[in-house]
Design a protein around this motif. Structure first.
Motif, PDB file in Angstrom:
ATOM      1  N   GLY A  18       5.492  12.664   3.290  1.00 40.83           N
ATOM      2  CA  GLY A  18       6.926  13.262   3.159  1.00 40.83           C
ATOM      3  C   GLY A  18       7.678  12.424   3.936  1.00 40.83           C
ATOM      4  O   GLY A  18       8.875  12.329   3.552  1.00 40.83           O
ATOM      5  N   LEU A  19       7.570  12.062   5.026  1.00 40.27           N
ATOM      6  CA  LEU A  19       8.116  11.321   5.881  1.00 40.27           C
ATOM      7  C   LEU A  19       8.467  10.052   5.463  1.00 40.27           C
ATOM      8  O   LEU A  19       9.614   9.600   5.448  1.00 40.27           O
ATOM      9  CB  LEU A  19       7.660  10.976   7.512  1.00 40.27           C
ATOM     10  N   TYR A  20       7.444   9.434   4.652  1.00 43.99           N
ATOM     11  CA  TYR A  20       7.659   8.135   4.283  1.00 43.99           C
ATOM     12  C   TYR A  20       8.374   8.203   2.908  1.00 43.99           C
ATOM     13  O   TYR A  20       9.354   7.294   3.017  1.00 43.99           O
ATOM     14  CB  TYR A  20       6.155   7.476   3.847  1.00 43.99           C
ATOM     15  N   GLY A  21       8.293   9.179   2.315  1.00 41.79           N
ATOM     16  CA  GLY A  21       9.347   9.584   0.906  1.00 41.79           C
ATOM     17  C   GLY A  21      10.746   9.558   1.453  1.00 41.79           C
ATOM     18  O   GLY A  21      11.667   9.099   0.824  1.00 41.79           O
ATOM     19  N   TRP A  22      10.946  10.234   2.513  1.00 36.46           N
ATOM     20  CA  TRP A  22      12.210  10.540   3.028  1.00 36.46           C
ATOM     21  C   TRP A  22      12.857   9.340   3.580  1.00 36.46           C
ATOM     22  O   TRP A  22      13.953   8.714   3.140  1.00 36.46           O
ATOM     23  CB  TRP A  22      12.220  11.316   4.282  1.00 36.46           C
ATOM     24  N   ARG A  23      12.227   8.266   4.141  1.00 38.67           N
ATOM     25  CA  ARG A  23      12.532   7.109   4.550  1.00 38.67           C
ATOM     26  C   ARG A  23      12.819   6.031   3.188  1.00 38.67           C
ATOM     27  O   ARG A  23      13.901   5.260   3.369  1.00 38.67           O
ATOM     28  CB  ARG A  23      11.523   6.391   5.436  1.00 38.67           C
ATOM     29  N   LEU A  24      11.938   6.022   2.373  1.00 38.65           N
ATOM     30  CA  LEU A  24      12.075   5.525   1.207  1.00 38.65           C
ATOM     31  C   LEU A  24      13.594   5.915   0.641  1.00 38.65           C
ATOM     32  O   LEU A  24      14.359   4.971   0.237  1.00 38.65           O
ATOM     33  CB  LEU A  24      10.936   5.670   0.116  1.00 38.65           C
ATOM     34  N   VAL A  25      13.655   7.266   0.496  1.00 34.63           N
ATOM     35  CA  VAL A  25      15.042   7.528  -0.274  1.00 34.63           C
ATOM     36  C   VAL A  25      16.084   7.334   0.924  1.00 34.63           C
ATOM     37  O   VAL A  25      17.182   6.836   0.110  1.00 34.63           O
ATOM     38  CB  VAL A  25      15.016   9.141  -0.293  1.00 34.63           C
ATOM     39  N   GLU A  26      16.094   7.165   1.977  1.00 33.98           N
ATOM     40  CA  GLU A  26      16.953   6.791   3.008  1.00 33.98           C
ATOM     41  C   GLU A  26      17.484   5.280   2.703  1.00 33.98           C
ATOM     42  O   GLU A  26      18.684   4.857   2.748  1.00 33.98           O
ATOM     43  CB  GLU A  26      16.884   7.129   4.445  1.00 33.98           C
ATOM     44  N   HIS A  27      16.534   4.505   2.487  1.00 33.57           N
ATOM     45  CA  HIS A  27      16.484   2.927   2.274  1.00 33.57           C
ATOM     46  C   HIS A  27      17.388   2.839   0.990  1.00 33.57           C
ATOM     47  O   HIS A  27      18.169   1.943   0.823  1.00 33.57           O
ATOM     48  CB  HIS A  27      15.394   2.273   2.368  1.00 33.57           C
ATOM     49  N   ILE A  28      16.947   3.431   0.256  1.00 31.57           N
ATOM     50  CA  ILE A  28      17.778   3.358  -1.251  1.00 31.57           C
ATOM     51  C   ILE A  28      19.057   3.897  -1.405  1.00 31.57           C
ATOM     52  O   ILE A  28      19.907   3.335  -1.779  1.00 31.57           O
ATOM     53  CB  ILE A  28      16.793   4.513  -2.530  1.00 31.57           C
ATOM     54  N   ARG A  29      19.191   5.041  -0.748  1.00 28.59           N
ATOM     55  CA  ARG A  29      20.540   5.422  -0.408  1.00 28.59           C
ATOM     56  C   ARG A  29      21.326   4.579   0.292  1.00 28.59           C
ATOM     57  O   ARG A  29      22.597   4.380  -0.147  1.00 28.59           O
ATOM     58  CB  ARG A  29      20.668   6.804   0.423  1.00 28.59           C
ATOM     59  N   LEU A  30      21.145   3.675   1.416  1.00 25.09           N
ATOM     60  CA  LEU A  30      21.722   2.974   2.017  1.00 25.09           C
ATOM     61  C   LEU A  30      21.920   1.530   1.220  1.00 25.09           C
ATOM     62  O   LEU A  30      22.585   0.509   1.682  1.00 25.09           O
ATOM     63  CB  LEU A  30      20.971   2.448   3.481  1.00 25.09           C
ATOM     64  N   GLY A  31      21.622   1.358   0.095  1.00 21.43           N
ATOM     65  CA  GLY A  31      21.730   0.153  -0.762  1.00 21.43           C
ATOM     66  C   GLY A  31      20.521  -1.065  -0.509  1.00 21.43           C
ATOM     67  O   GLY A  31      20.899  -2.165  -0.824  1.00 21.43           O
ATOM     68  N   ASP A  32      19.332  -0.734   0.064  1.00 21.90           N
ATOM     69  CA  ASP A  32      18.619  -1.710   0.710  1.00 21.90           C
ATOM     70  C   ASP A  32      17.827  -2.296  -0.777  1.00 21.90           C
ATOM     71  O   ASP A  32      17.297  -3.139  -0.651  1.00 21.90           O
ATOM     72  CB  ASP A  32      17.586  -1.052   1.528  1.00 21.90           C
ATOM     73  N   LEU A  33      17.765  -1.393  -1.864  1.00 21.76           N
ATOM     74  CA  LEU A  33      17.173  -2.125  -3.079  1.00 21.76           C
ATOM     75  C   LEU A  33      17.866  -3.562  -3.366  1.00 21.76           C
ATOM     76  O   LEU A  33      16.945  -4.204  -4.110  1.00 21.76           O
ATOM     77  CB  LEU A  33      17.307  -1.141  -4.218  1.00 21.76           C
ATOM     78  N   ALA A  34      19.109  -3.722  -3.142  1.00 16.21           N
ATOM     79  CA  ALA A  34      19.639  -4.935  -3.214  1.00 16.21           C
ATOM     80  C   ALA A  34      19.419  -6.174  -2.407  1.00 16.21           C
ATOM     81  O   ALA A  34      20.004  -7.183  -2.489  1.00 16.21           O
ATOM     82  CB  ALA A  34      21.308  -4.791  -3.734  1.00 16.21           C
ATOM     83  N   ARG A  35      18.806  -5.753  -1.272  1.00 14.30           N
ATOM     84  CA  ARG A  35      18.623  -6.704  -0.399  1.00 14.30           C
ATOM     85  C   ARG A  35      17.243  -7.167  -0.209  1.00 14.30           C
ATOM     86  O   ARG A  35      16.145  -6.456  -0.699  1.00 14.30           O
ATOM     87  CB  ARG A  35      18.921  -6.035   1.094  1.00 14.30           C
ATOM     88  N   SER A  36      17.024  -8.420   0.287  1.00 15.23           N
ATOM     89  CA  SER A  36      15.723  -8.892   0.292  1.00 15.23           C
ATOM     90  C   SER A  36      14.586  -8.236   1.499  1.00 15.23           C
ATOM     91  O   SER A  36      13.460  -8.450   1.042  1.00 15.23           O
ATOM     92  CB  SER A  36      15.687 -10.420   0.465  1.00 15.23           C
ATOM     93  N   GLY A  37      15.189  -7.754   2.138  1.00 11.21           N
ATOM     94  CA  GLY A  37      14.185  -6.996   3.405  1.00 11.21           C
ATOM     95  C   GLY A  37      13.531  -5.861   2.777  1.00 11.21           C
ATOM     96  O   GLY A  37      12.578  -5.325   3.633  1.00 11.21           O
ATOM     97  N   PHE A  38      13.956  -5.140   1.838  1.00 14.63           N
ATOM     98  CA  PHE A  38      13.255  -3.925   1.568  1.00 14.63           C
ATOM     99  C   PHE A  38      11.796  -3.807   1.221  1.00 14.63           C
ATOM    100  O   PHE A  38      11.173  -2.755   1.886  1.00 14.63           O
ATOM    101  CB  PHE A  38      13.937  -3.330   0.039  1.00 14.63           C
ATOM    102  N   ALA A  39      11.075  -4.769   0.651  1.00 15.94           N
ATOM    103  CA  ALA A  39       9.801  -4.826   0.665  1.00 15.94           C
ATOM    104  C   ALA A  39       9.117  -4.972   1.779  1.00 15.94           C
ATOM    105  O   ALA A  39       8.082  -4.294   1.899  1.00 15.94           O
ATOM    106  CB  ALA A  39       9.297  -6.098  -0.408  1.00 15.94           C
TER     107      ALA A  39
END
Length: 160
Positions: A20-41
């Protein structure tokens, strides 16, 4: 409460807490636009490994504590084994359904092709899209395991 039931509750609480904590952090990274950045993976890979370590350590410590607490010395009988087998079957069917649904969505996206993918790839790098798909597949496994834990508990209670 038997040791088996205690361990199932430990697994449920630990799985919900860590993933649940991992999923929350994943959603936070997506919300912050990290999907368009190279460091997401890399960020998510590190969090994923941390999640695996937390699951192992937390479940190990809590199971050790549960074993040290007094509990009825009952051996697992045929009814308990049958409940476990039925819960595993239900969990497997859920996993098959979730993976099939995920595959169908990916197939439809591929079938529609360029109009959808070109819009998607403006917001997501191809590598991050693969990480997102991997997280979706891992989510299917986590949900399936939670179903197995819960159904085993429910079937054990029904048999008593």
């Amino acid at each position: 409460m038997t040791l088996r039931q205690r361990h199932l509750w430990i697994a449920i609480v630990t799985t919900l807490g860590v993933w649940g904590l991992y999923g929350w952090r994943l959603v936070e990274h997506i919300r912050l636009g990290d999907l368009a950045r190279s460091g997401f993976a890399g960020k998510m890979g590190g969090l994923f490994l941390l999640g695996l370590v937390l699951i192992v350590v937390t479940e190990g410590v809590l199971t050790l504590i549960a074993r040290l607490l007094p509990h009825p010395d009952t051996r697992e009988g045929a009814a308990e084994r049958k409940a476990t087998l039925q819960a595993s079957h239900i969990s497997l069917m859920a996993l098959i359904g979730l993976i099939t649904l995920t595959a169908a969505v990916l197939f439809v996206l591929g079938w529609i092709g360029q109009p959808v993918l070109s819009r998607l790839l403006t917001a997501v790098t191809p590598a991050n899209l693969l990480v997102l798909i991997a997280n979706g597949l891992m989510g299917c496994i986590v949900v399936s395991e939670l179903i197995r834990f819960y159904m085993t508990l429910a079937l054990l209670r029904a048999r008593r």
